[in-house]
Design a protein around this motif. Structure first.
Motif, mmCIF file in Angstrom:
data_model
loop_
_atom_site.group_PDB
_atom_site.id
_atom_site.type_symbol
_atom_site.label_atom_id
_atom_site.label_comp_id
_atom_site.label_asym_id
_atom_site.label_seq_id
_atom_site.Cartn_x
_atom_site.Cartn_y
_atom_site.Cartn_z
ATOM 1 N N ARG A 14 39.595 45.285 52.999
ATOM 2 C CA ARG A 14 39.524 45.687 51.592
ATOM 3 C C ARG A 14 39.718 44.486 50.668
ATOM 4 O O ARG A 14 39.008 44.330 49.677
ATOM 5 N N ILE A 15 40.668 43.640 50.978
ATOM 6 C CA ILE A 15 40.902 42.431 50.179
ATOM 7 C C ILE A 15 39.667 41.544 50.200
ATOM 8 O O ILE A 15 39.238 41.040 49.159
ATOM 9 N N ASN A 16 39.083 41.343 51.365
ATOM 10 C CA ASN A 16 37.876 40.523 51.477
ATOM 11 C C ASN A 16 36.724 41.113 50.680
ATOM 12 O O ASN A 16 35.959 40.385 50.038
ATOM 13 N N THR A 17 36.587 42.433 50.709
ATOM 14 C CA THR A 17 35.531 43.116 49.951
ATOM 15 C C THR A 17 35.735 42.921 48.453
ATOM 16 O O THR A 17 34.796 42.574 47.723
ATOM 17 N N LYS A 23 36.266 41.168 42.230
ATOM 18 C CA LYS A 23 37.277 42.042 41.639
ATOM 19 C C LYS A 23 38.702 41.587 41.927
ATOM 20 O O LYS A 23 39.658 42.196 41.438
ATOM 21 N N SER A 24 38.842 40.561 42.728
ATOM 22 C CA SER A 24 40.170 40.009 43.007
ATOM 23 C C SER A 24 40.039 38.517 43.266
ATOM 24 O O SER A 24 38.972 38.025 43.630
ATOM 25 N N PHE A 25 41.108 37.815 43.053
ATOM 26 C CA PHE A 25 41.168 36.381 43.327
ATOM 27 C C PHE A 25 42.241 36.192 44.386
ATOM 28 O O PHE A 25 43.398 36.569 44.173
ATOM 29 N N VAL A 26 41.865 35.660 45.510
ATOM 30 C CA VAL A 26 42.785 35.552 46.639
ATOM 31 C C VAL A 26 43.171 34.090 46.853
ATOM 32 O O VAL A 26 42.310 33.220 46.934
ATOM 33 N N LEU A 63 41.095 29.742 39.296
ATOM 34 C CA LEU A 63 41.863 30.931 38.916
ATOM 35 C C LEU A 63 41.783 31.174 37.408
ATOM 36 O O LEU A 63 41.572 32.297 36.958
ATOM 37 N N LEU A 64 41.926 30.121 36.624
ATOM 38 C CA LEU A 64 41.835 30.265 35.170
ATOM 39 C C LEU A 64 40.451 30.767 34.762
ATOM 40 O O LEU A 64 40.331 31.642 33.894
ATOM 41 N N ALA A 65 39.402 30.252 35.401
ATOM 42 C CA ALA A 65 38.038 30.713 35.107
ATOM 43 C C ALA A 65 37.891 32.186 35.470
ATOM 44 O O ALA A 65 37.283 32.967 34.735
ATOM 45 N N TYR A 66 38.454 32.582 36.599
ATOM 46 C CA TYR A 66 38.397 33.980 37.032
ATOM 47 C C TYR A 66 39.099 34.889 36.017
ATOM 48 O O TYR A 66 38.591 35.945 35.645
ATOM 49 N N LEU A 67 40.267 34.464 35.566
ATOM 50 C CA LEU A 67 41.046 35.269 34.632
ATOM 51 C C LEU A 67 40.367 35.395 33.272
ATOM 52 O O LEU A 67 40.510 36.401 32.591
ATOM 53 N N GLN A 68 39.614 34.382 32.903
ATOM 54 C CA GLN A 68 38.893 34.419 31.623
ATOM 55 C C GLN A 68 37.615 35.241 31.734
ATOM 56 O O GLN A 68 37.037 35.612 30.730
ATOM 57 N N GLY A 69 37.209 35.492 32.988
ATOM 58 C CA GLY A 69 36.119 36.330 33.395
ATOM 59 C C GLY A 69 34.931 36.387 32.576
ATOM 60 O O GLY A 69 34.098 37.090 32.338
#
Length: 69
Positions: A14-17, A23-26, A63-69
């Motif tokens: 599920r995490i990998n998906t 939808k998630s940053f791991v 991570l910052l780029a992901y959060l700014q989405g």
């Protein structure tokens, strides 16, 4: 305990998906850590901690780029 491994594998899938779907940053270790589940050696744990910090710092911009989405 009988089904623990099944539930764990489902969670990892599920995490990998979610990660693949954006939808998630791991943040996961970049290298295999020499730490067992029961490790209590301070030097080994400190090395793993430092590796984790380095990995997180290396991913900071992503991570910052992901959060700014």
């Amino acid at each position: 305990m009988e089904n623990r491994h099944i539930i764990y594998n489902q969670m990892v899938e599920r995490i990998n998906t979610l990660e693949a779907e954006g939808k998630s940053f791991v943040i996961r270790p970049s290298v295999k850590l020499a730490v067992s589940r029961y490790s209590s050696d301070a030097e080994t744990l400190n090395t793993a901690y430092k590796q984790g910090r380095e990995d997180a710092i290396a991913l900071k911009d992503q991570l910052l780029a992901y959060l700014q989405g």
